[in-house]
Design a protein around this motif. Sequence first.
Motif, PDB file in Angstrom:
ATOM      1  N   PRO A 221       0.840  -1.311   0.079  1.00  0.00           N
ATOM      2  CA  PRO A 221       0.006  -0.084  -0.112  1.00  0.00           C
ATOM      3  C   PRO A 221       0.842   1.254   0.010  1.00  0.00           C
ATOM      4  O   PRO A 221       1.972   1.433   0.533  1.00  0.00           O
ATOM      5  N   MET A 222       0.234   2.129  -0.648  1.00  0.00           N
ATOM      6  CA  MET A 222       1.047   3.512  -0.995  1.00  0.00           C
ATOM      7  C   MET A 222      -0.171   4.582  -0.237  1.00  0.00           C
ATOM      8  O   MET A 222      -1.178   4.391  -0.607  1.00  0.00           O
ATOM      9  N   LYS A 223       0.609   5.883   0.419  1.00  0.00           N
ATOM     10  CA  LYS A 223      -0.437   6.898   0.629  1.00  0.00           C
ATOM     11  C   LYS A 223       0.592   8.108   0.101  1.00  0.00           C
ATOM     12  O   LYS A 223       1.843   8.311   0.254  1.00  0.00           O
ATOM     13  N   SER A 224      -0.056   9.255  -0.336  1.00  0.00           N
ATOM     14  CA  SER A 224       0.459  10.359  -0.588  1.00  0.00           C
ATOM     15  C   SER A 224       0.542  11.186   0.476  1.00  0.00           C
ATOM     16  O   SER A 224      -0.201  11.574   1.274  1.00  0.00           O
ATOM     17  N   SER A 225       1.784  11.819   0.668  1.00  0.00           N
ATOM     18  CA  SER A 225       2.065  12.834   1.721  1.00  0.00           C
ATOM     19  C   SER A 225       1.427  14.145   1.302  1.00  0.00           C
ATOM     20  O   SER A 225       1.171  15.080   2.325  1.00  0.00           O
ATOM     21  N   ALA A 226       1.319  14.494   0.107  1.00  0.00           N
ATOM     22  CA  ALA A 226       0.639  15.743  -0.477  1.00  0.00           C
ATOM     23  C   ALA A 226      -0.611  15.838  -0.350  1.00  0.00           C
ATOM     24  O   ALA A 226      -1.349  16.801  -0.511  1.00  0.00           O
ATOM     25  N   ASP A 227      -1.485  14.768  -0.548  1.00  0.00           N
ATOM     26  CA  ASP A 227      -2.946  14.712  -0.810  1.00  0.00           C
ATOM     27  C   ASP A 227      -3.520  13.514  -0.192  1.00  0.00           C
ATOM     28  O   ASP A 227      -3.322  12.283  -0.569  1.00  0.00           O
ATOM     29  N   PRO A 228      -4.138  13.801   1.034  1.00  0.00           N
ATOM     30  CA  PRO A 228      -4.831  12.714   1.722  1.00  0.00           C
ATOM     31  C   PRO A 228      -5.983  12.004   0.950  1.00  0.00           C
ATOM     32  O   PRO A 228      -6.294  10.908   1.572  1.00  0.00           O
ATOM     33  N   ASN A 229      -6.293  12.559  -0.327  1.00  0.00           N
ATOM     34  CA  ASN A 229      -7.385  11.905  -0.883  1.00  0.00           C
ATOM     35  C   ASN A 229      -6.679  10.812  -2.085  1.00  0.00           C
ATOM     36  O   ASN A 229      -7.476  10.528  -3.134  1.00  0.00           O
ATOM     37  N   GLN A 230      -5.358  10.550  -1.957  1.00  0.00           N
ATOM     38  CA  GLN A 230      -4.723   9.975  -3.016  1.00  0.00           C
ATOM     39  C   GLN A 230      -3.968   8.682  -2.352  1.00  0.00           C
ATOM     40  O   GLN A 230      -3.126   8.934  -1.293  1.00  0.00           O
ATOM     41  N   PHE A 231      -4.307   7.547  -2.692  1.00  0.00           N
ATOM     42  CA  PHE A 231      -3.496   6.513  -2.134  1.00  0.00           C
ATOM     43  C   PHE A 231      -3.389   5.213  -3.119  1.00  0.00           C
ATOM     44  O   PHE A 231      -4.317   5.550  -4.422  1.00  0.00           O
ATOM     45  N   GLY A 232      -2.563   4.399  -3.142  1.00  0.00           N
ATOM     46  CA  GLY A 232      -2.356   3.354  -4.113  1.00  0.00           C
ATOM     47  C   GLY A 232      -1.774   2.123  -3.702  1.00  0.00           C
ATOM     48  O   GLY A 232      -1.718   1.728  -2.583  1.00  0.00           O
ATOM     49  N   CYS A 233      -1.077   1.498  -4.737  1.00  0.00           N
ATOM     50  CA  CYS A 233      -0.488   0.261  -4.044  1.00  0.00           C
ATOM     51  C   CYS A 233       0.665   0.160  -5.520  1.00  0.00           C
ATOM     52  O   CYS A 233       0.687   0.440  -6.612  1.00  0.00           O
ATOM     53  N   GLU A 234       1.858  -0.518  -4.847  1.00  0.00           N
ATOM     54  CA  GLU A 234       3.248  -0.583  -5.700  1.00  0.00           C
ATOM     55  C   GLU A 234       3.419  -1.984  -5.762  1.00  0.00           C
ATOM     56  O   GLU A 234       3.587  -2.831  -4.687  1.00  0.00           O
ATOM     57  N   TRP A 235       3.429  -2.864  -6.821  1.00  0.00           N
ATOM     58  CA  TRP A 235       4.014  -3.952  -7.314  1.00  0.00           C
ATOM     59  C   TRP A 235       5.506  -3.964  -7.655  1.00  0.00           C
ATOM     60  O   TRP A 235       5.741  -3.462  -8.720  1.00  0.00           O
ATOM     61  N   ALA A 236       6.180  -4.722  -6.944  1.00  0.00           N
ATOM     62  CA  ALA A 236       7.807  -4.460  -7.200  1.00  0.00           C
ATOM     63  C   ALA A 236       8.031  -5.461  -8.629  1.00  0.00           C
ATOM     64  O   ALA A 236       7.315  -6.321  -8.875  1.00  0.00           O
ATOM     65  N   ASP A 237       9.061  -5.124  -9.258  1.00  0.00           N
ATOM     66  CA  ASP A 237       9.305  -5.799 -10.541  1.00  0.00           C
ATOM     67  C   ASP A 237      10.235  -6.876 -10.145  1.00  0.00           C
ATOM     68  O   ASP A 237      10.712  -6.894  -9.004  1.00  0.00           O
ATOM     69  N   THR A 238      10.506  -7.805 -11.054  1.00  0.00           N
ATOM     70  CA  THR A 238      11.172  -8.996 -10.561  1.00  0.00           C
ATOM     71  C   THR A 238      12.303  -9.505 -11.614  1.00  0.00           C
ATOM     72  O   THR A 238      12.776 -10.353 -11.534  1.00  0.00           O
ATOM     73  N   ASP A 239      12.857  -8.190 -12.214  1.00  0.00           N
ATOM     74  CA  ASP A 239      13.893  -8.391 -13.000  1.00  0.00           C
ATOM     75  C   ASP A 239      15.197  -7.483 -12.572  1.00  0.00           C
ATOM     76  O   ASP A 239      16.162  -7.238 -13.325  1.00  0.00           O
ATOM     77  N   GLY A 240      15.236  -7.392 -11.198  1.00  0.00           N
ATOM     78  CA  GLY A 240      16.484  -6.612 -11.048  1.00  0.00           C
ATOM     79  C   GLY A 240      16.302  -5.071 -11.069  1.00  0.00           C
ATOM     80  O   GLY A 240      15.183  -4.578 -11.120  1.00  0.00           O
ATOM     81  N   GLU A 241      17.493  -4.356 -10.753  1.00  0.00           N
ATOM     82  CA  GLU A 241      17.632  -2.913 -10.756  1.00  0.00           C
ATOM     83  C   GLU A 241      17.362  -2.319 -12.002  1.00  0.00           C
ATOM     84  O   GLU A 241      16.848  -1.277 -12.251  1.00  0.00           O
ATOM     85  N   LYS A 242      17.632  -2.989 -13.292  1.00  0.00           N
ATOM     86  CA  LYS A 242      17.015  -2.500 -14.450  1.00  0.00           C
ATOM     87  C   LYS A 242      16.036  -3.008 -15.227  1.00  0.00           C
ATOM     88  O   LYS A 242      15.286  -3.827 -14.355  1.00  0.00           O
ATOM     89  N   GLY A 243      15.707  -2.806 -16.404  1.00  0.00           N
ATOM     90  CA  GLY A 243      14.522  -3.513 -17.043  1.00  0.00           C
ATOM     91  C   GLY A 243      13.371  -2.665 -16.492  1.00  0.00           C
ATOM     92  O   GLY A 243      13.317  -1.596 -16.133  1.00  0.00           O
ATOM     93  N   GLU A 244      12.399  -3.699 -16.247  1.00  0.00           N
ATOM     94  CA  GLU A 244      11.042  -3.233 -15.918  1.00  0.00           C
ATOM     95  C   GLU A 244      11.079  -2.302 -14.575  1.00  0.00           C
ATOM     96  O   GLU A 244      11.726  -2.609 -13.723  1.00  0.00           O
ATOM     97  N   LYS A 245      10.391  -1.285 -14.627  1.00  0.00           N
ATOM     98  CA  LYS A 245      10.293  -0.400 -13.338  1.00  0.00           C
ATOM     99  C   LYS A 245       9.075  -0.832 -12.342  1.00  0.00           C
ATOM    100  O   LYS A 245       8.143  -1.724 -12.915  1.00  0.00           O
TER     101      LYS A 245
END
Length: 334
Positions: A221-245
Amino acid sequence: MRFRNSLAIGLAVLTLGGCTSTVAGTASPVPGQGPVVTKAEPCGLLSEEHAKALGVTYPGAERPAKPEQKVPATCRFREPEDVRKASNLEVSLSKDLSLNEYMNGAQPGEKFGIGGFTWTRYATILGPTYCSLSTEITPDSFVEIASESPDHTEANACDLAKAAAPAIASKLPGGEQNPQITAPPGQKPAEPGGPLVSTDPCAMLKPEQTAQLRLAPTGEPMKSSADPNQFGCEWADTDGEKGEKAFDLWFYTTKPMDETPTLISQGQPQDFDSGDRKWKLYTESGSKLCAAGLAITPTSTVAIIAGNLDDPAKACEVIKAAVPLLNANLPPSS
């Protein structure tokens, strides 16, 4: 006329109680029904309650009169910082300068009967996207309300000034009391609403779906420090430091798509239809990042940001593959 009684020097700004009647044209002071103000105080013509209803900041910032330049005292009520399509409001009040002197030959235009007064729009050197509405209180005093089009078009230049006129009129001698104040569309921050408010963004991609996208099975889960009405989710990539973000999914519960920071910072949008959903794809040539947006309601938006850190040509690949999967899980648009 000028007030001759030393106790009535300046403009008498009255707050009237009880019932009032609409008076066409110029209103006159009603003796004995309010305090006498010894100098022009334009910031006092808008209450905190009315400023909030209009979507402008309170208190306003006053600029003193410049009699030698025939400029009245003015109060500037700024637009809220988090609303892109909002306008500032300026209220000017004279106590010893006539409207004719101030306008200096400017041509009167459309007239509006608001709050017991006739307000006249005058042409200005700032052009048709700026609106100046004025009414005479006495031969030597007047009020001017000014606003500007938030999107630089002529059609809505007067929207905020006209919305503010009943509030200003209620503070003037003979003005209608207890006005109902409504801000123009887009002037105030939207209230959180729509189905995204109660939706978990991390539930929008299932583990079997993230596997297809070469992402981690569960998101953080993610929350915005600038906007309390913005929240989300981040899925990590699985191909290392480069390639897909990493794949970021954001929910905005108070912003239309064209005001969503995640999207408008990523270039010009292109239509990207998927099934019966009308997405927008945001990318710039040579950029390693790609974004996509979907309107769920007129004031709530889904935004995705992903990319490829090695090959800009592949920046949008994961987003294009993810959108059909998200379509089945996201709430319907309305």
